[in-house]
Design a protein around this motif. Structure first.
Motif, PDB file in Angstrom:
ATOM      1  N   UNK A  68       0.934  -1.108  -0.220  1.00 46.43           N
ATOM      2  CA  UNK A  68      -0.004  -0.041   0.059  1.00 46.43           C
ATOM      3  C   UNK A  68       0.831   1.349   0.084  1.00 46.43           C
ATOM      4  N   UNK A  69       1.940   1.234   0.777  1.00 48.38           N
ATOM      5  CA  UNK A  69       2.750   2.397   0.778  1.00 48.38           C
ATOM      6  C   UNK A  69       3.588   2.674  -0.427  1.00 48.38           C
ATOM      7  N   UNK A  70       3.992   1.356  -1.192  1.00 41.08           N
ATOM      8  CA  UNK A  70       4.700   1.643  -2.480  1.00 41.08           C
ATOM      9  C   UNK A  70       3.673   2.286  -3.483  1.00 41.08           C
ATOM     10  N   UNK A  71       2.350   1.806  -3.492  1.00 39.45           N
ATOM     11  CA  UNK A  71       1.559   2.284  -4.321  1.00 39.45           C
ATOM     12  C   UNK A  71       1.266   3.930  -4.015  1.00 39.45           C
ATOM     13  N   UNK A  72       1.108   4.152  -2.929  1.00 36.48           N
ATOM     14  CA  UNK A  72       0.875   5.358  -2.750  1.00 36.48           C
ATOM     15  C   UNK A  72       2.003   6.400  -3.235  1.00 36.48           C
ATOM     16  N   UNK A  73       3.223   6.025  -2.860  1.00 33.65           N
ATOM     17  CA  UNK A  73       4.330   6.627  -3.446  1.00 33.65           C
ATOM     18  C   UNK A  73       4.375   6.988  -4.810  1.00 33.65           C
ATOM     19  N   UNK A  74       4.005   5.731  -5.633  1.00 32.26           N
ATOM     20  CA  UNK A  74       3.845   6.141  -6.952  1.00 32.26           C
ATOM     21  C   UNK A  74       2.564   6.953  -7.526  1.00 32.26           C
ATOM     22  N   UNK A  75       1.652   6.859  -6.986  1.00 31.46           N
ATOM     23  CA  UNK A  75       0.598   7.721  -7.299  1.00 31.46           C
ATOM     24  C   UNK A  75       0.972   9.286  -6.923  1.00 31.46           C
ATOM     25  N   UNK A  76       1.748   9.494  -5.780  1.00 28.49           N
ATOM     26  CA  UNK A  76       2.022  10.828  -5.372  1.00 28.49           C
ATOM     27  C   UNK A  76       3.181  11.294  -6.383  1.00 28.49           C
ATOM     28  N   UNK A  77       4.094  10.242  -6.792  1.00 27.75           N
ATOM     29  CA  UNK A  77       5.150  10.574  -7.637  1.00 27.75           C
ATOM     30  C   UNK A  77       4.676  11.074  -9.042  1.00 27.75           C
ATOM     31  N   UNK A  78       3.786  10.491  -9.474  1.00 30.09           N
ATOM     32  CA  UNK A  78       2.826  10.864 -10.738  1.00 30.09           C
ATOM     33  C   UNK A  78       2.008  12.269 -10.486  1.00 30.09           C
ATOM     34  N   UNK A  79       2.167  12.797  -9.342  1.00 24.36           N
ATOM     35  CA  UNK A  79       1.360  14.041  -9.180  1.00 24.36           C
ATOM     36  C   UNK A  79       0.219  14.141  -8.785  1.00 24.36           C
ATOM     37  N   UNK A  80      -0.567  12.917  -8.252  1.00 25.67           N
ATOM     38  CA  UNK A  80      -1.886  12.675  -7.670  1.00 25.67           C
ATOM     39  C   UNK A  80      -1.761  12.954  -6.105  1.00 25.67           C
ATOM     40  N   UNK A  81      -2.361  13.899  -5.692  1.00 25.80           N
ATOM     41  CA  UNK A  81      -2.774  14.118  -4.233  1.00 25.80           C
ATOM     42  C   UNK A  81      -3.106  12.711  -3.449  1.00 25.80           C
ATOM     43  N   UNK A  82      -2.369  12.291  -2.541  1.00 26.92           N
ATOM     44  CA  UNK A  82      -2.676  11.089  -2.090  1.00 26.92           C
ATOM     45  C   UNK A  82      -2.531  10.931  -0.681  1.00 26.92           C
ATOM     46  N   UNK A  83      -3.504  10.198  -0.094  1.00 29.00           N
ATOM     47  CA  UNK A  83      -3.588  10.050   1.430  1.00 29.00           C
ATOM     48  C   UNK A  83      -3.353   8.549   1.875  1.00 29.00           C
ATOM     49  N   UNK A  84      -2.484   8.217   2.567  1.00 26.27           N
ATOM     50  CA  UNK A  84      -2.089   6.856   3.073  1.00 26.27           C
ATOM     51  C   UNK A  84      -2.667   6.479   4.557  1.00 26.27           C
ATOM     52  N   UNK A  85      -3.715   5.727   4.547  1.00 22.61           N
ATOM     53  CA  UNK A  85      -4.393   5.599   5.800  1.00 22.61           C
ATOM     54  C   UNK A  85      -3.908   4.126   6.485  1.00 22.61           C
ATOM     55  N   UNK A  86      -3.772   3.989   7.761  1.00 20.88           N
ATOM     56  CA  UNK A  86      -3.555   2.766   8.650  1.00 20.88           C
ATOM     57  C   UNK A  86      -4.095   2.963   9.835  1.00 20.88           C
ATOM     58  N   UNK A  87      -4.336   1.753  10.408  1.00 20.97           N
ATOM     59  CA  UNK A  87      -5.068   1.666  11.669  1.00 20.97           C
ATOM     60  C   UNK A  87      -4.081   1.828  12.877  1.00 20.97           C
ATOM     61  N   UNK A  88      -3.000   2.181  12.693  1.00 20.27           N
ATOM     62  CA  UNK A  88      -2.369   2.525  14.001  1.00 20.27           C
ATOM     63  C   UNK A  88      -1.691   4.120  14.004  1.00 20.27           C
ATOM     64  N   UNK A  89      -2.459   4.937  14.753  1.00 21.44           N
ATOM     65  CA  UNK A  89      -2.492   6.276  14.778  1.00 21.44           C
ATOM     66  C   UNK A  89      -0.910   6.721  14.920  1.00 21.44           C
ATOM     67  N   UNK A  90      -0.158   6.336  15.917  1.00 21.60           N
ATOM     68  CA  UNK A  90       1.203   6.462  16.408  1.00 21.60           C
ATOM     69  C   UNK A  90       2.089   5.983  15.210  1.00 21.60           C
TER      70      UNK A  90
END
Length: 342
Positions: A14-36
């Motif tokens: 998920x992190x890798x795909x989020x990086x690729x989307x943002x790398x291509x210029x798409x505003x991207x939010x990465x969500x996970x369950x652990x707030x810390x």
């Protein structure tokens, strides 16, 4: 203005795909369950735990507020393990807006039901919103650092698949699209089972000949099952079939291959998972694949042998012996001649 994508699942892929989307210029939010952990990622601009050495592009943000992530996004990319896909979809159902699309990057079958990813989605949403699945030979680390990669995106709605493919495509990342959801998903799920088998063989020192034979016959098993379920044979010769199978069976970045290597060393399934410290999709997929094979009347001896080892019914030596002593047969069934055909 580029659409906003929320990636649900802050593991390595998920992190890798989020990086690729943002790398291509798409505003991207990465969500996970652990707030810390998400706060630490946002501060470090890197997923130190699961994807170290892959810095976040400027357009990628990480946080643990699911409601805000869904509300902000134009579309969602779900990269959770397949066994929690249903729970994730049910959790976000009341948050979704009309027309908000989904892309699932899960490779596996639902435990107990054996449903494919798109079948799980349809069981909750029907076809009321656009959705797609993403698969292919993609180690997260290589995607994260920007090495050349290719994936397939499958959807009933080809315009949706194409639009998302174009959002990912570029900077060495190639994205193709298809309508063959079943072929893409069966390839992505069953190759994990085959990789465990190849890992066992390699861990036992059975050599390159055995590895090549298992990969080839593994592909034959995948194709038999997928086509029996309505997939196109050519899909399984592509990225989501042969491509992902070769990748997962031959490189130690694969958790499933490492599982097989550890089993060959005498580790139990529980001990091997503890060593790997991440979800090993093939362990959960194997019994579901075997049940599907039985349902569709498809012979899958490698799958059966891997299941025997995972369930403790066979030792790794007995599993290899069972495969090695199978009777001789034609490699492919002879073509049936149609009566009256020239």
């Amino acid at each position: 203005m580029n659409p906003v994508t929320a990636v649900l699942g802050a593991g390595s892929f998920g992190t890798a795909l989020a990086i690729q989307l943002a790398r291509r210029g798409a505003p991207t939010v990465l969500w996970g369950r652990d707030p810390e952990r998400l706060a630490a990622m946002q501060q470090a601009r890197e997923n130190v735990q699961y994807l170290p050495g892959c810095p976040f592009p400027a357009k990628l943000r990480a946080h643990a507020d699911l409601d805000a992530a869904v509300a902000e996004a134009d579309e969602l990319l779900i990269a959770t393990p397949s066994h929690v896909l249903r729970a994730t979809l049910e959790r976000i159902e009341p948050l979704l807006r009309d027309g908000q699309g989904l892309v699932a990057a899960c490779k596996g079958l639902e435990p107990h039901s054996g449903l494919l990813v798109h079948e799980v989605i349809e069981s909750i949403y029907g076809r009321s919103r656009p959705f797609a699945v993403l698969s292919g030979p993609t180690f997260a680390k290589e995607v994260g650092i920007g090495l050349p990669t290719a994936v397939t995106i499958a959807a009933h709605d080809q315009s949706f698949a194409e639009a998302f493919a174009r959002r990912l495509h570029g900077d060495g990342f190639r994205a193709y699209w298809t309508e063959d959801l079943t072929g893409v998903e069966v390839g992505g799920a069953v190759k994990n089972v085959m990789a465990i088998g190849v890992g066992i063989a390699d861990g036992m020192g059975l050599g390159a000949n055995t590895r090549a034979a298992l990969i080839t016959r593994g592909l034959a098993e995948i194709m038999r099952l997928a086509t029996a379920m309505g997939a196109k044979a050519e899909t399984l010769m592509g990225l989501a079939g042969m491509g992902d199978l070769v990748l997962t069976c031959t490189d130690n970045q694969s958790r499933n291959r490492r599982m097989g290597l550890l089993l060959a060393q005498g580790k139990s399934v529980k001990e091997a998972i503890a060593d790997i410290r991440q979800v090993v999709e093939g362990v959960k997929a194997a019994p579901e694949v075997l049940r599907l094979a039985q349902r569709y009347g498809v012979d899958m001896p490698i799958t059966a042998a891997v299941c025997g080892v995972l369930e403790g019914r066979l030792s790794v030596v007995e599993a290899v012996r069972a495969l090695a002593t199978r009777p001789a047969k034609a490699e492919a069934a002879p073509e049936r001649k149609v009566p009256g055909a020239g």
